[in-house]
Design an enzyme around this catalytic site. Structure first.
Site, PDB file in Angstrom:
ATOM      1  N   ARG A  75      -2.802  67.997 -42.167  1.00 28.61           N
ATOM      2  CA  ARG A  75      -2.560  69.415 -42.440  1.00 28.61           C
ATOM      3  C   ARG A  75      -1.579  69.994 -41.423  1.00 28.61           C
ATOM      4  NH1 ARG A  75      -6.188  72.168 -40.948  1.00 28.61           N
ATOM      5  NH2 ARG A  75      -7.683  70.604 -40.294  1.00 28.61           N
ATOM      6  N   TYR A 203       0.289  66.112 -48.890  1.00 31.24           N
ATOM      7  CA  TYR A 203      -0.893  65.554 -48.224  1.00 31.24           C
ATOM      8  C   TYR A 203      -2.136  66.443 -48.296  1.00 31.24           C
ATOM      9  CZ  TYR A 203      -3.923  63.184 -45.035  1.00 31.24           C
ATOM     10  OH  TYR A 203      -4.996  62.524 -44.509  1.00 31.24           O
ATOM     11  N   GLY A 204      -3.258  65.830 -48.555  1.00 32.10           N
ATOM     12  CA  GLY A 204      -4.606  66.397 -48.386  1.00 32.10           C
ATOM     13  C   GLY A 204      -4.686  67.899 -48.490  1.00 32.10           C
ATOM     14  N   GLY A 205      -5.205  68.490 -47.434  1.00 34.59           N
ATOM     15  CA  GLY A 205      -5.460  69.925 -47.412  1.00 34.59           C
ATOM     16  C   GLY A 205      -4.224  70.790 -47.643  1.00 34.59           C
ATOM     17  N   LYS A 212      -9.041  73.251 -49.032  1.00 27.22           N
ATOM     18  CA  LYS A 212      -8.985  74.206 -47.929  1.00 27.22           C
ATOM     19  C   LYS A 212      -8.372  75.528 -48.387  1.00 27.22           C
ATOM     20  CE  LYS A 212     -11.265  71.559 -45.481  1.00 27.22           C
ATOM     21  NZ  LYS A 212     -11.015  70.413 -44.705  1.00 27.22           N
ATOM     22  N   HIS A 232     -16.881  75.771 -43.687  1.00 23.65           N
ATOM     23  CA  HIS A 232     -16.473  74.372 -43.485  1.00 23.65           C
ATOM     24  C   HIS A 232     -17.710  73.569 -43.073  1.00 23.65           C
ATOM     25  CE1 HIS A 232     -13.441  71.456 -41.321  1.00 23.65           C
ATOM     26  NE2 HIS A 232     -13.695  71.062 -42.542  1.00 23.65           N
ATOM     27  N   SER A 254     -12.630  69.628 -38.220  1.00 19.96           N
ATOM     28  CA  SER A 254     -12.079  68.465 -38.912  1.00 19.96           C
ATOM     29  C   SER A 254     -12.223  67.208 -38.049  1.00 19.96           C
ATOM     30  CB  SER A 254     -10.601  68.713 -39.214  1.00 19.96           C
ATOM     31  OG  SER A 254     -10.486  69.887 -39.992  1.00 19.96           O
ATOM     32  N   CYS A 256     -14.842  65.666 -37.031  1.00 17.12           N
ATOM     33  CA  CYS A 256     -15.879  65.750 -36.004  1.00 17.12           C
ATOM     34  C   CYS A 256     -17.261  65.369 -36.529  1.00 17.12           C
ATOM     35  CB  CYS A 256     -15.903  67.137 -35.384  1.00 17.12           C
ATOM     36  SG  CYS A 256     -14.446  67.446 -34.360  1.00 17.12           S
ATOM     37  N   GLY A 257     -17.338  64.679 -37.666  1.00 19.54           N
ATOM     38  CA  GLY A 257     -18.594  64.047 -38.031  1.00 19.54           C
ATOM     39  C   GLY A 257     -19.368  64.619 -39.202  1.00 19.54           C
ATOM     40  N   LYS A 258     -18.751  65.466 -40.048  1.00 24.79           N
ATOM     41  CA  LYS A 258     -19.503  66.011 -41.186  1.00 24.79           C
ATOM     42  C   LYS A 258     -19.859  64.932 -42.209  1.00 24.79           C
ATOM     43  CE  LYS A 258     -16.454  69.171 -42.160  1.00 24.79           C
ATOM     44  NZ  LYS A 258     -15.588  68.837 -41.015  1.00 24.79           N
ATOM     45  N   THR A 259     -18.852  64.149 -42.635  1.00 26.88           N
ATOM     46  CA  THR A 259     -19.114  63.125 -43.648  1.00 26.88           C
ATOM     47  C   THR A 259     -20.185  62.159 -43.145  1.00 26.88           C
ATOM     48  OG1 THR A 259     -16.832  63.315 -44.400  1.00 26.88           O
ATOM     49  CG2 THR A 259     -18.044  61.344 -45.089  1.00 26.88           C
ATOM     50  N   ASP A 281     -18.098  68.635 -46.808  1.00 21.26           N
ATOM     51  CA  ASP A 281     -16.978  69.351 -46.186  1.00 21.26           C
ATOM     52  C   ASP A 281     -17.026  70.871 -46.365  1.00 21.26           C
ATOM     53  OD1 ASP A 281     -14.503  68.991 -44.668  1.00 21.26           O
ATOM     54  OD2 ASP A 281     -13.443  69.676 -46.454  1.00 21.26           O
ATOM     55  N   ASN A 371      -5.519  59.554 -39.239  1.00 17.98           N
ATOM     56  CA  ASN A 371      -6.025  60.491 -40.253  1.00 17.98           C
ATOM     57  C   ASN A 371      -5.934  59.881 -41.651  1.00 17.98           C
ATOM     58  OD1 ASN A 371      -7.106  63.012 -41.098  1.00 17.98           O
ATOM     59  ND2 ASN A 371      -5.059  63.744 -41.661  1.00 17.98           N
ATOM     60  N   SER A 372      -5.998  58.548 -41.728  1.00 22.19           N
ATOM     61  CA  SER A 372      -6.025  57.924 -43.061  1.00 22.19           C
ATOM     62  C   SER A 372      -7.352  58.259 -43.730  1.00 22.19           C
ATOM     63  CB  SER A 372      -5.830  56.415 -42.949  1.00 22.19           C
ATOM     64  OG  SER A 372      -6.764  55.837 -42.073  1.00 22.19           O
ATOM     65  N   ARG A 373      -7.342  58.305 -45.053  1.00 24.13           N
ATOM     66  CA  ARG A 373      -8.488  58.875 -45.774  1.00 24.13           C
ATOM     67  C   ARG A 373      -8.805  58.078 -47.034  1.00 24.13           C
ATOM     68  NH1 ARG A 373     -10.703  64.157 -43.947  1.00 24.13           N
ATOM     69  NH2 ARG A 373      -9.492  64.558 -42.068  1.00 24.13           N
ATOM     70  N   ASN A 500     -28.363  60.208 -34.659  1.00 18.45           N
ATOM     71  CA  ASN A 500     -28.398  61.670 -34.766  1.00 18.45           C
ATOM     72  C   ASN A 500     -29.616  62.143 -35.550  1.00 18.45           C
ATOM     73  OD1 ASN A 500     -26.024  61.798 -33.293  1.00 18.45           O
ATOM     74  ND2 ASN A 500     -24.718  61.774 -35.116  1.00 18.45           N
TER      75      ASN A 500
HETATM   76  P1  GTP Z   1     -13.000  66.211 -42.055  1.00 21.62           P
HETATM   77  O1  GTP Z   1     -13.024  65.448 -43.328  1.00 21.62           O
HETATM   78  O2  GTP Z   1     -11.673  66.148 -41.353  1.00 21.62           O
HETATM   79  O3  GTP Z   1     -13.446  67.627 -42.197  1.00 21.62           O
HETATM   80  O4  GTP Z   1     -13.948  65.421 -41.001  1.00 21.62           O
HETATM   81  P2  GTP Z   1     -15.527  65.203 -40.827  1.00 21.62           P
HETATM   82  O5  GTP Z   1     -16.087  66.318 -40.010  1.00 21.62           O
HETATM   83  O6  GTP Z   1     -16.175  64.904 -42.123  1.00 21.62           O
HETATM   84  O7  GTP Z   1     -15.574  63.913 -39.860  1.00 21.62           O
HETATM   85  P3  GTP Z   1     -16.084  62.421 -40.138  1.00 21.62           P
HETATM   86  O8  GTP Z   1     -17.553  62.357 -40.434  1.00 21.62           O
HETATM   87  O9  GTP Z   1     -15.177  61.788 -41.113  1.00 21.62           O
HETATM   88  O10 GTP Z   1     -15.878  61.768 -38.692  1.00 21.62           O
HETATM   89  C1  GTP Z   1     -14.642  61.773 -38.035  1.00 21.62           C
HETATM   90  C2  GTP Z   1     -14.616  60.732 -36.948  1.00 21.62           C
HETATM   91  O11 GTP Z   1     -15.687  60.952 -36.015  1.00 21.62           O
HETATM   92  C3  GTP Z   1     -14.804  59.311 -37.493  1.00 21.62           C
HETATM   93  O12 GTP Z   1     -13.893  58.461 -36.852  1.00 21.62           O
HETATM   94  C4  GTP Z   1     -16.222  58.974 -37.114  1.00 21.62           C
HETATM   95  O13 GTP Z   1     -16.390  57.600 -36.929  1.00 21.62           O
HETATM   96  C5  GTP Z   1     -16.459  59.777 -35.842  1.00 21.62           C
HETATM   97  N1  GTP Z   1     -17.889  60.161 -35.684  1.00 21.62           N
HETATM   98  C6  GTP Z   1     -18.688  60.712 -36.629  1.00 21.62           C
HETATM   99  N2  GTP Z   1     -19.955  60.881 -36.176  1.00 21.62           N
HETATM  100  C7  GTP Z   1     -19.957  60.445 -34.898  1.00 21.62           C
HETATM  101  C8  GTP Z   1     -20.977  60.358 -33.873  1.00 21.62           C
HETATM  102  O14 GTP Z   1     -22.140  60.719 -34.054  1.00 21.62           O
HETATM  103  N3  GTP Z   1     -20.589  59.850 -32.663  1.00 21.62           N
HETATM  104  C9  GTP Z   1     -19.300  59.441 -32.430  1.00 21.62           C
HETATM  105  N4  GTP Z   1     -19.006  58.971 -31.224  1.00 21.62           N
HETATM  106  N5  GTP Z   1     -18.330  59.500 -33.364  1.00 21.62           N
HETATM  107  C10 GTP Z   1     -18.642  59.992 -34.581  1.00 21.62           C
HETATM  108  C1  SPV Z   2      -9.963  68.594 -42.776  1.00 20.24           C
HETATM  109  O1  SPV Z   2      -8.890  68.484 -42.162  1.00 20.24           O
HETATM  110  O2  SPV Z   2     -10.895  69.343 -42.363  1.00 20.24           O
HETATM  111  C2  SPV Z   2     -10.198  67.815 -44.005  1.00 20.24           C
HETATM  112  C3  SPV Z   2      -9.080  67.059 -44.560  1.00 20.24           C
HETATM  113  O3  SPV Z   2     -11.299  67.837 -44.544  1.00 20.24           O
HETATM  114  S1  SPV Z   2      -7.925  68.054 -45.431  1.00 20.24           S
HETATM  115  O4  SPV Z   2      -8.256  67.995 -46.849  1.00 20.24           O
HETATM  116  O5  SPV Z   2      -6.599  67.506 -45.182  1.00 20.24           O
HETATM  117  O6  SPV Z   2      -8.037  69.422 -44.981  1.00 20.24           O
HETATM  118 MN    MN Z   3     -12.732  69.241 -43.484  1.00 24.23          MN
END
Ligand code: GTP
Ligand code: SPV
Ligand code: MN
Length: 591
Positions: A75, A203-205, A212, A232, A254, A256-259, A281, A371-373, A500
């Protein structure tokens, strides 16, 4: 020009498509119906044009790889604008530009931009079909990749036109990739017109306008005027061995671990506990007739971060991407499979990097873009919640805010009440990630993980959060977490991922009034005996470091928060002032 309008009767829609076509001059207009036949046809065409590369059907059935232009892989926050008539309505955190001038400038760029191309008319629904939350958007795009991604990420096609009927209440998204020149790239929002114009990025967002642009920036603006919230946030259901499910929403910035949290697989020692994914998300939250906060996931798919995803860290995501998935900017193996850093396997010889070049392990460059997805339908997820399609949504019992902080913020904190929780959210900081272009690893304030996504004045947004409480009879408890605290050598103190679950369990126990906690000047924290640590391999000293509150770090943190609120003009919000004062006094008394 050919235009298979398929007997579309909605006059507002037909007129708008005609206007956009008049401006952009596509060779063809294709109205997407969301059918399987259409998916097969568009996929064949994308492959023929080299937009999608088929993966090995024996290993990844129905999967494709897409490589973005290397200048277009995240983004672009500095090119994202909120174009309200009054600058003040966009507020201190958004880029602002005047609507008339912006429309005129973009019209100049869009003139004839689809000549020689196809315009896809992509109708879609955000929110479960039949839900009072559901909203319709139409994206006009000249990217076949966007059309195919939207088919996964939203309820796309015929159903949207049926829901729309003859109404003119739909988000108008106009997207053209132009020539992907960053000098002619802008993502512009016109909330007063329920419109988004995005040019110069695929790209993406930046380009999937449902996500977004509509479901957060425009929807947050609508939520402000209509009395609800677009956030978010992931949504998960946590089922106990007794079969009771508690729903939790969590906002992390973004990457930081939501998925990961939304698909968590509890550790061995948590027999009978299960996590169900409602969303990973975005959450739309409304106050129900029972005075509780109810949430739906407006999306229908996951656009998840690939690197770091492994069988060990997120087995459910690995299963989700086994079939019918579009991968973007990952590395390719010689036998037609995908690979990324942190996948848990050695990079095979002959790997091709995300740019399509032979990868040299000695180069020091990652094979997959950070940021590959993956884009995968939510129905691929083995732990998808049975409530994911529930038109009423799910009742939220706890809200978690979290960021990526190498220091200061402990593993978990509980707010004393809603307004304290709003302070947690508004004051949170996080290190920047590869999800947006720019420097990575710099701590910035990111209120409620919405800094890049709040479509109006952030101070009004804080007030809106405060006002929601007045209408909630049974407000969720609010928490703050940090999985990312590091030791002096830069290693994570807390093992994270599955572990967690231990924090989630404490949160549910607090909601149910079953677990203890200790008050600190910053918030309530679990004592060691309040956390279930059975089977966890962590040195007592590391656990102490992960959960400790350091007086010096927090006094400096409070100064930064105060300064930030001043910069926003939010320092006069009476509760924020009081919270900072109380925390400071408490820390000073601790000596
Ligand atoms: P967006 O799709 O960008 O909104 O991201 P998201 O918040 O869904 O993040 P996602 O769960 O994809 O995690 C992003 C990165 O953080 C990945 O590389 C994960 O491996 C890492 N990660 C997720 N949970 C943890 C955790 O509990 N500890 C650590 N050290 N890394 C984590
Ligand atoms: C983020 O950046 O928080 C995402 C990926 O979830 S994007 O769709 O590019 O915004
Ligand atoms: Mn997101």
């Amino acid at each position: 020009m050919t235009n298979q309008a398929n007997g579309v009767k909605n006059r507002a829609l037909a007129r708008w498509v005609a206007e956009a076509a008049e401006l952009t001059r596509p060779d063809r207009i294709v109205w997407c119906d969301g059918s399987e036949e259409e998916k097969a046809r568009l996929t064949r065409e994308a492959v023929a044009r080299g937009v999608l590369i088929p993966l090995n059907p024996a290993r990844r059935p129905g999967c494709y790889l897409h490589r973005s232009n290397p200048n277009d892989v995240a983004r672009s926050e500095h090119l994202t604008f909120i174009c309200t008539p009054n600058k003040d309505d966009a507020g201190p955190t958004n880029n602002w530009a005047a609507p008339d001038e912006t429309y005129a400038r973009l019209r100049g760029w869009l003139k004839g931009s689809m000549q020689g191309r196809t315009m896809y008319v992509v109708p879609y629904v955000m929110g479960p079909l039949g839900s009072p939350f559901a909203k319709v958007g139409i994206e006009l795009t000249d990217s076949i990749y966007v059309a195919l991604n939207m088919r996964i990420m939203t309820r796309m096609g015929r159903a949207a036109l049926d829901l729309l009927g003859d109404s003119d209440d739909f988000n108008r998204g106009l997207h053209s990739t132009l020539d992907l020149d960053p000098e002619r790239r802008l993502i512009c929002h016109f909330p007063q017109d329920n419109a988004v114009w995005s040019v110069g990025s695929g790209y993406g967002g930046n380009a999937l306008l449902s996500k977004k642009c509509f479901a957060l920036r425009i929807a947050s603006y609508l939520g402000h005027s209509e009395g609800w919230l677009a956030e978010h946030m992931l949504i998960l259901g946590l089922e106990s061995p007794r079969g009771e499910t508690t729903y939790i929403a969590a906002a992390f910035p973004s990457a930081c671990g939501k998925t990961n949290l939304a698909m968590l697989l509890p550790p061995q020692s948590f027999k009978g506990w299960r996590v169900h994914t409602v969303g990973d998300d975005i959450a739309w939250l409304r106050i129900g007739p029972d005075g509780r906060l109810w949430a739906v996931n407006p999306e229908a798919g996951f656009f998840g971060v690939a690197p770091g995803t492994s069988t060990k860290s997120n087995a459910n995501a690995m299963k989700t991407v086994e079939h019918d998935t579009i991968f973007t900017n990952v590395a390719a193996t010689p036998d037609g499979d995908v690979w990324w850093e942190g996948m848990g396997t050695e990079p095979p010889p002959g790997l091709v990097d995300w740019r399509g070049q032979p990868w040299n392990p000695q180069s020091g460059q990652p094979a997959a873009h950070p940021n590959s997805r993956f884009t995968a339908p939510m129905t691929n997820n083995p732990v998808l919640s049975p409530k994911a399609e529930d038109p009423q949504g799910v009742p939220i019992s706890a809200i978690i805010f979290g960021g990526r902080r190498a220091s200061t913020v402990p593993l978990v904190l509980e707010a004393s009440d809603w307004s304290h929780g709003v302070f947690f959210g508004a004051s949170m900081g996080s290190e920047t990630t590869a999800a947006a272009t720019g420097k990575v690893g710099v701590v910035r304030r990111d209120p409620m993980a919405m800094l890049p996504f709040c479509g109006y004045n952030i101070v009004d947004y804080f007030v809106h959060w405060h006002e929601i409480a007045g209408r909630l009879r049974n407000p969720p408890k609010i928490f703050e977490v940090n999985w990312f605290r590091k030791d002096r050598d830069g290693a994570f103190l807390w093992p994270g991922y599955s572990e967690n679950m231990r924090v989630l369990k404490w949160i549910v126990d607090r909601v149910e009034g079953r677990a203890g906690a200790e008050p600190t000047p910053i918030g309530m924290v679990p004592r060691k005996e309040d956390l279930n640590l059975a089977g966890l391999d962590i040195a007592p000293d590391r656990l102490r470091q992960a959960t400790s509150i350091d007086r010096g770090e927090w006094l400096s943190e409070l100064n930064q928060i105060e300064e930030y609120f001043k910069r926003l003009g939010a320092d006069s919000l009476p509760d924020f002032e009081r919270r900072i004062k109380l925390a400071r006094e408490g820390l000073e008394q601790r000596g």
